[in-house]
Design an enzyme around this catalytic site. Structure first.
Site, PDB file in Angstrom:
ATOM      1  N   ILE A  53      16.735   3.301   1.955  1.00  0.00           N
ATOM      2  CA  ILE A  53      15.842   3.747   0.886  1.00  0.00           C
ATOM      3  C   ILE A  53      14.904   4.802   1.469  1.00  0.00           C
ATOM      4  CG2 ILE A  53      14.138   2.971  -0.825  1.00  0.00           C
ATOM      5  CD1 ILE A  53      16.860   1.510  -1.137  1.00  0.00           C
ATOM      6  N   ALA A  88      17.758  -9.586  13.329  1.00  0.00           N
ATOM      7  CA  ALA A  88      17.515 -11.031  13.491  1.00  0.00           C
ATOM      8  C   ALA A  88      16.428 -11.485  12.518  1.00  0.00           C
ATOM      9  CB  ALA A  88      17.112 -11.337  14.926  1.00  0.00           C
ATOM     10  N   ASN A 110       7.132  -8.370   1.292  1.00  0.00           N
ATOM     11  CA  ASN A 110       7.743  -7.056   1.518  1.00  0.00           C
ATOM     12  C   ASN A 110       7.305  -6.414   2.840  1.00  0.00           C
ATOM     13  OD1 ASN A 110       8.719  -4.178   0.571  1.00  0.00           O
ATOM     14  ND2 ASN A 110       6.513  -3.977   0.967  1.00  0.00           N
ATOM     15  N   TYR A 142      15.097  -6.411  14.496  1.00  0.00           N
ATOM     16  CA  TYR A 142      14.965  -6.237  13.035  1.00  0.00           C
ATOM     17  C   TYR A 142      16.056  -7.028  12.298  1.00  0.00           C
ATOM     18  CZ  TYR A 142      14.489  -3.657   8.591  1.00  0.00           C
ATOM     19  OH  TYR A 142      14.307  -3.308   7.267  1.00  0.00           O
ATOM     20  N   SER A 172       0.805  -1.229   0.000  1.00  0.00           N
ATOM     21  CA  SER A 172       0.000   0.000   0.000  1.00  0.00           C
ATOM     22  C   SER A 172       0.834   1.272   0.000  1.00  0.00           C
ATOM     23  CB  SER A 172      -0.934  -0.001   1.223  1.00  0.00           C
ATOM     24  OG  SER A 172      -0.179  -0.101   2.413  1.00  0.00           O
ATOM     25  N   LYS A 186      15.603 -10.135   9.670  1.00  0.00           N
ATOM     26  CA  LYS A 186      16.053 -10.039   8.274  1.00  0.00           C
ATOM     27  C   LYS A 186      17.126 -11.093   7.965  1.00  0.00           C
ATOM     28  CE  LYS A 186      13.351  -6.668   6.997  1.00  0.00           C
ATOM     29  NZ  LYS A 186      12.292  -6.905   5.992  1.00  0.00           N
ATOM     30  N   VAL A 195      -0.103 -10.061   8.248  1.00  0.00           N
ATOM     31  CA  VAL A 195       0.690 -11.208   7.794  1.00  0.00           C
ATOM     32  C   VAL A 195       1.244 -12.038   8.959  1.00  0.00           C
ATOM     33  CG1 VAL A 195       1.346 -10.199   5.570  1.00  0.00           C
ATOM     34  CG2 VAL A 195       2.837  -9.854   7.568  1.00  0.00           C
TER      35      VAL A 195
HETATM   36  P1  NAP Z   1       6.840   1.295   5.019  1.00  0.00           P
HETATM   37  O1  NAP Z   1       6.900   2.489   4.136  1.00  0.00           O
HETATM   38  O2  NAP Z   1       6.778   1.472   6.506  1.00  0.00           O
HETATM   39  O3  NAP Z   1       5.609   0.354   4.537  1.00  0.00           O
HETATM   40  C1  NAP Z   1       5.334  -0.836   5.225  1.00  0.00           C
HETATM   41  C2  NAP Z   1       4.234  -1.593   4.516  1.00  0.00           C
HETATM   42  O4  NAP Z   1       4.028  -2.842   5.217  1.00  0.00           O
HETATM   43  C3  NAP Z   1       2.893  -0.886   4.523  1.00  0.00           C
HETATM   44  O5  NAP Z   1       2.184  -1.194   3.340  1.00  0.00           O
HETATM   45  C4  NAP Z   1       2.165  -1.537   5.722  1.00  0.00           C
HETATM   46  O6  NAP Z   1       0.744  -1.489   5.613  1.00  0.00           O
HETATM   47  C5  NAP Z   1       2.669  -2.959   5.607  1.00  0.00           C
HETATM   48  N1  NAP Z   1       2.584  -3.713   6.854  1.00  0.00           N
HETATM   49  C6  NAP Z   1       3.179  -3.436   8.033  1.00  0.00           C
HETATM   50  N2  NAP Z   1       2.851  -4.359   8.958  1.00  0.00           N
HETATM   51  C7  NAP Z   1       2.032  -5.248   8.331  1.00  0.00           C
HETATM   52  C8  NAP Z   1       1.361  -6.429   8.743  1.00  0.00           C
HETATM   53  N3  NAP Z   1       1.460  -6.913  10.001  1.00  0.00           N
HETATM   54  N4  NAP Z   1       0.592  -7.091   7.842  1.00  0.00           N
HETATM   55  C9  NAP Z   1       0.475  -6.637   6.555  1.00  0.00           C
HETATM   56  N5  NAP Z   1       1.094  -5.529   6.110  1.00  0.00           N
HETATM   57  C10 NAP Z   1       1.861  -4.840   6.997  1.00  0.00           C
HETATM   58  O7  NAP Z   1       8.122   0.348   4.783  1.00  0.00           O
HETATM   59  P2  NAP Z   1       9.211   0.374   3.595  1.00  0.00           P
HETATM   60  O8  NAP Z   1      10.286   1.301   3.987  1.00  0.00           O
HETATM   61  O9  NAP Z   1       8.557   0.530   2.293  1.00  0.00           O
HETATM   62  O10 NAP Z   1       9.809  -1.110   3.747  1.00  0.00           O
HETATM   63  C11 NAP Z   1       9.305  -2.184   2.991  1.00  0.00           C
HETATM   64  C12 NAP Z   1      10.186  -3.414   3.261  1.00  0.00           C
HETATM   65  O11 NAP Z   1      11.534  -3.105   2.903  1.00  0.00           O
HETATM   66  C13 NAP Z   1      10.219  -3.818   4.727  1.00  0.00           C
HETATM   67  O12 NAP Z   1      10.266  -5.233   4.834  1.00  0.00           O
HETATM   68  C14 NAP Z   1      11.508  -3.228   5.230  1.00  0.00           C
HETATM   69  O13 NAP Z   1      12.021  -3.920   6.330  1.00  0.00           O
HETATM   70  C15 NAP Z   1      12.383  -3.386   3.990  1.00  0.00           C
HETATM   71  N6  NAP Z   1      13.522  -2.479   3.978  1.00  0.00           N
HETATM   72  C16 NAP Z   1      13.334  -1.128   3.942  1.00  0.00           C
HETATM   73  C17 NAP Z   1      14.440  -0.295   3.917  1.00  0.00           C
HETATM   74  C18 NAP Z   1      14.306   1.196   3.856  1.00  0.00           C
HETATM   75  O14 NAP Z   1      15.351   1.870   3.886  1.00  0.00           O
HETATM   76  N7  NAP Z   1      13.108   1.761   3.752  1.00  0.00           N
HETATM   77  C19 NAP Z   1      15.732  -0.853   3.959  1.00  0.00           C
HETATM   78  C20 NAP Z   1      15.890  -2.215   3.987  1.00  0.00           C
HETATM   79  C21 NAP Z   1      14.768  -3.037   3.997  1.00  0.00           C
HETATM   80  P3  NAP Z   1      -0.122  -0.472   6.580  1.00  0.00           P
HETATM   81  O15 NAP Z   1       0.440   0.882   6.366  1.00  0.00           O
HETATM   82  O16 NAP Z   1      -1.528  -0.609   6.101  1.00  0.00           O
HETATM   83  O17 NAP Z   1       0.097  -0.985   7.972  1.00  0.00           O
END
Ligand code: NAP
Length: 242
Positions: free
Chosen positions: A188, A157, A90, A155, A13, A159, A64
């Protein structure tokens, strides 16, 4: 390349997941978008996919981390789409803190969402992929799972666990024609990292800047149909974890 195939993206989303959904839809995939709580955002992404790319797109509210809720949601996806070709795990959260003071609740919540959430999705969708005799799974891990990161014991652990899950699932399902890979983003620009742009972090990144959501979506677009690649962890991190 993905026309007529169905992709399921968790956390689709907003943030990186939203970019992944739009990229897959632009490649012709029908998309099932799973989100945690914000229905308006989930429905808006689905609407944009339908209007801009003419694909089928439906959003589903689903925690999830909850095995039974995931089972029911995957049942609905099967009814709505028939088969599933691609699963992108994701959805992820952070609850940072020093390990010496981290609560059990914060440790469990992050592991349950980031790691068990991916297992729950794979557990309930892989039988459908096996029946279809093809499939591709991509887990979004992090450089924190490769290098560790102070203040992120839970986090990191989760990942690192995702990397082990990726390699085991890759071996488990290879004989069935199903691949499993991971993408490991560095820093990111999203809501998750909103307050991390100004610190000394940028000096640690060889390419000297944060990545864009589209950079991660590109990596997913490569891995999704890459028919001779499995068990790989593709870093998208400006070189920070090399
Ligand atoms: P984000 O902007 O915080 O978005 C998180 C998404 O996950 C939202 O759509 C949220 O939906 C959904 N979500 C959270 N908890 C959930 C649950 N229990 N069940 C279903 N959906 C859930 O995060 P992002 O930065 O895009 O990160 C996306 C992925 O990339 C994550 O796994 C994160 O760990 C990984 N990552 C991100 C970065 C970075 O720098 N941003 C770096 C490395 C890895 P709602 O808003 O409706 O809750």
């Amino acid at each position: 390349m993905l026309r007529g195939k169905t992709a399921v993206v968790t956390g689709g989303s907003r943030g990186i997941g939203e970019s992944i959904v739009l990229k897959l839809a632009s490649m012709g995939a029908d998309v099932a978008i799973i989100y945690g709580s914000n229905t308006a955002l989930g429905e808006d992404v689905a609407r944009r996919c339908r209007e801009k790319y003419g694909v089928k797109a439906v959003s589903y509210r689903c925690d999830v981390a909850d095995f039974e809720t995931v089972r029911q949601t995957c049942g609905k996806i099967k009814e709505d789409f028939g088969g599933v070709y691609l699963l992108v795990n994701n959805a992820g959260i952070t609850k940072d803190g020093l390990v010496a003071t981290m609560s059990e609740k914060d440790f469990d919540k992050v592991l349950d969402t980031n790691l068990k959430g991916a297992f729950n999705m794979i557990r309930h969708l892989s039988p459908l992929m096996i029946r279809g005799r093809e499939g591709s799974i991509i887990n979004v891990t992090s450089v924190s799972g490769i290098m560790g990161n102070a203040g992120q014991a839970n986090y990191s652990a989760s990942k690192a666990g995702l990397i082990g899950l990726t390699k085991s699932v890759a071996r488990d399902l290879a004989p069935r024609g199903i691949r499993c890979n991971a993408v490991a983003p560095g820093f990111i620009s999203t809501d998750m990292t909103a307050n991390q742009t100004e610190n000394n972090l940028l000096k640690l990144i060889p390419l000297g800047k944060m990545g864009e959501r589209e950079d991660v979506a590109q990596a997913v677009a490569y891995l999704a149909p890459a028919k001779y690649v499995t068990g790989e962890v593709l870093r998208v991190d400006g070189g920070i974890a090399m």
